[in-house]
Design a protein around this motif. Structure first.
Motif, PDB file in Angstrom:
ATOM      1  N   ALA A  26       0.854  -1.187   0.000  1.00  0.00           N
ATOM      2  CA  ALA A  26       0.000   0.000   0.000  1.00  0.00           C
ATOM      3  C   ALA A  26       0.890   1.237   0.000  1.00  0.00           C
ATOM      4  CB  ALA A  26      -0.908  -0.002   1.218  1.00  0.00           C
ATOM      5  N   PRO A  27       1.196   1.788  -1.171  1.00  0.00           N
ATOM      6  CA  PRO A  27       2.053   2.973  -1.222  1.00  0.00           C
ATOM      7  C   PRO A  27       1.411   4.149  -0.492  1.00  0.00           C
ATOM      8  CG  PRO A  27       1.724   2.026  -3.410  1.00  0.00           C
ATOM      9  CD  PRO A  27       0.774   1.340  -2.485  1.00  0.00           C
ATOM     10  N   PRO A  28       2.181   4.887   0.276  1.00  0.00           N
ATOM     11  CA  PRO A  28       1.620   5.990   1.064  1.00  0.00           C
ATOM     12  C   PRO A  28       1.098   7.142   0.210  1.00  0.00           C
ATOM     13  CG  PRO A  28       4.005   5.961   1.261  1.00  0.00           C
ATOM     14  CD  PRO A  28       3.614   4.725   0.496  1.00  0.00           C
ATOM     15  N   THR A  29       1.502   7.239  -1.051  1.00  0.00           N
ATOM     16  CA  THR A  29       1.046   8.338  -1.896  1.00  0.00           C
ATOM     17  C   THR A  29      -0.210   8.001  -2.671  1.00  0.00           C
ATOM     18  OG1 THR A  29       2.531   7.607  -3.661  1.00  0.00           O
ATOM     19  CG2 THR A  29       3.357   9.293  -2.155  1.00  0.00           C
ATOM     20  N   TRP A  30      -0.660   6.753  -2.627  1.00  0.00           N
ATOM     21  CA  TRP A  30      -1.891   6.358  -3.314  1.00  0.00           C
ATOM     22  C   TRP A  30      -3.079   6.667  -2.427  1.00  0.00           C
ATOM     23  CZ3 TRP A  30      -2.185   1.684  -6.985  1.00  0.00           C
ATOM     24  CH2 TRP A  30      -1.101   1.706  -7.874  1.00  0.00           C
ATOM     25  N   ILE A  31      -4.262   6.839  -3.055  1.00  0.00           N
ATOM     26  CA  ILE A  31      -5.473   7.061  -2.280  1.00  0.00           C
ATOM     27  C   ILE A  31      -6.422   5.890  -2.469  1.00  0.00           C
ATOM     28  CG2 ILE A  31      -5.294   9.570  -2.400  1.00  0.00           C
ATOM     29  CD1 ILE A  31      -7.580   9.466  -4.454  1.00  0.00           C
ATOM     30  N   CYS A  32      -7.289   5.716  -1.496  1.00  0.00           N
ATOM     31  CA  CYS A  32      -8.301   4.673  -1.548  1.00  0.00           C
ATOM     32  C   CYS A  32      -9.657   5.350  -1.482  1.00  0.00           C
ATOM     33  CB  CYS A  32      -8.137   3.704  -0.386  1.00  0.00           C
ATOM     34  SG  CYS A  32      -9.429   2.448  -0.317  1.00  0.00           S
ATOM     35  N   SER A  33     -10.530   4.976  -2.384  1.00  0.00           N
ATOM     36  CA  SER A  33     -11.874   5.527  -2.425  1.00  0.00           C
ATOM     37  C   SER A  33     -12.871   4.381  -2.350  1.00  0.00           C
ATOM     38  CB  SER A  33     -12.061   6.306  -3.737  1.00  0.00           C
ATOM     39  OG  SER A  33     -13.380   6.739  -3.881  1.00  0.00           O
ATOM     40  N   VAL A  34     -13.942   4.555  -1.595  1.00  0.00           N
ATOM     41  CA  VAL A  34     -15.001   3.551  -1.539  1.00  0.00           C
ATOM     42  C   VAL A  34     -16.169   4.091  -2.344  1.00  0.00           C
ATOM     43  CG1 VAL A  34     -16.556   2.239  -0.066  1.00  0.00           C
ATOM     44  CG2 VAL A  34     -14.237   2.744   0.711  1.00  0.00           C
ATOM     45  N   GLU A  35     -16.470   3.407  -3.435  1.00  0.00           N
ATOM     46  CA  GLU A  35     -17.554   3.811  -4.317  1.00  0.00           C
ATOM     47  C   GLU A  35     -18.525   2.656  -4.467  1.00  0.00           C
ATOM     48  OE1 GLU A  35     -15.822   5.121  -7.966  1.00  0.00           O
ATOM     49  OE2 GLU A  35     -14.469   6.502  -6.952  1.00  0.00           O
ATOM     50  N   ASN A  36     -19.760   2.892  -4.097  1.00  0.00           N
ATOM     51  CA  ASN A  36     -20.806   1.866  -4.167  1.00  0.00           C
ATOM     52  C   ASN A  36     -20.396   0.599  -3.427  1.00  0.00           C
ATOM     53  OD1 ASN A  36     -22.467   3.534  -5.768  1.00  0.00           O
ATOM     54  ND2 ASN A  36     -21.329   2.927  -7.588  1.00  0.00           N
ATOM     55  N   GLY A  37     -19.702   0.767  -2.306  1.00  0.00           N
ATOM     56  CA  GLY A  37     -19.303  -0.360  -1.471  1.00  0.00           C
ATOM     57  C   GLY A  37     -18.043  -1.082  -1.916  1.00  0.00           C
ATOM     58  N   ALA A  38     -17.413  -0.651  -2.988  1.00  0.00           N
ATOM     59  CA  ALA A  38     -16.190  -1.295  -3.486  1.00  0.00           C
ATOM     60  C   ALA A  38     -15.002  -0.347  -3.315  1.00  0.00           C
ATOM     61  CB  ALA A  38     -16.342  -1.662  -4.950  1.00  0.00           C
TER      62      ALA A  38
END
Length: 63
Positions: A26-38
């Motif tokens: 999990a690179p610290p510069t990447w972002i994670c988004s939750v869209e429609n439960g995914a």
């Protein structure tokens, strides 16, 4: 609210939902988004290009 979201076990590589780039862990510069439960991950380049849409909480399908 300050709880960490548990990560799926055994997941080593992340794939950018925007450009398809692959990163180990999990690179610290990447972002994670939750869209429609995914969960969707975006590399730093894709995140930088779409910063305003991300801050506006628009789904990635829009941008």
């Amino acid at each position: 609210m300050d709880q960490q979201t548990p990560q799926p076990d055994g997941v080593e590589n992340r794939v950018c939902s925007g450009c398809g780039a692959v990163a180990e862990g999990a690179p610290p510069t990447w972002i994670c988004s939750v869209e429609n439960g995914a969960r969707r991950y975006f590399c730093d380049s894709c995140a930088r290009e779409n910063l305003r849409a991300i801050e506006s909480r628009l789904d990635s399908a829009w941008w």
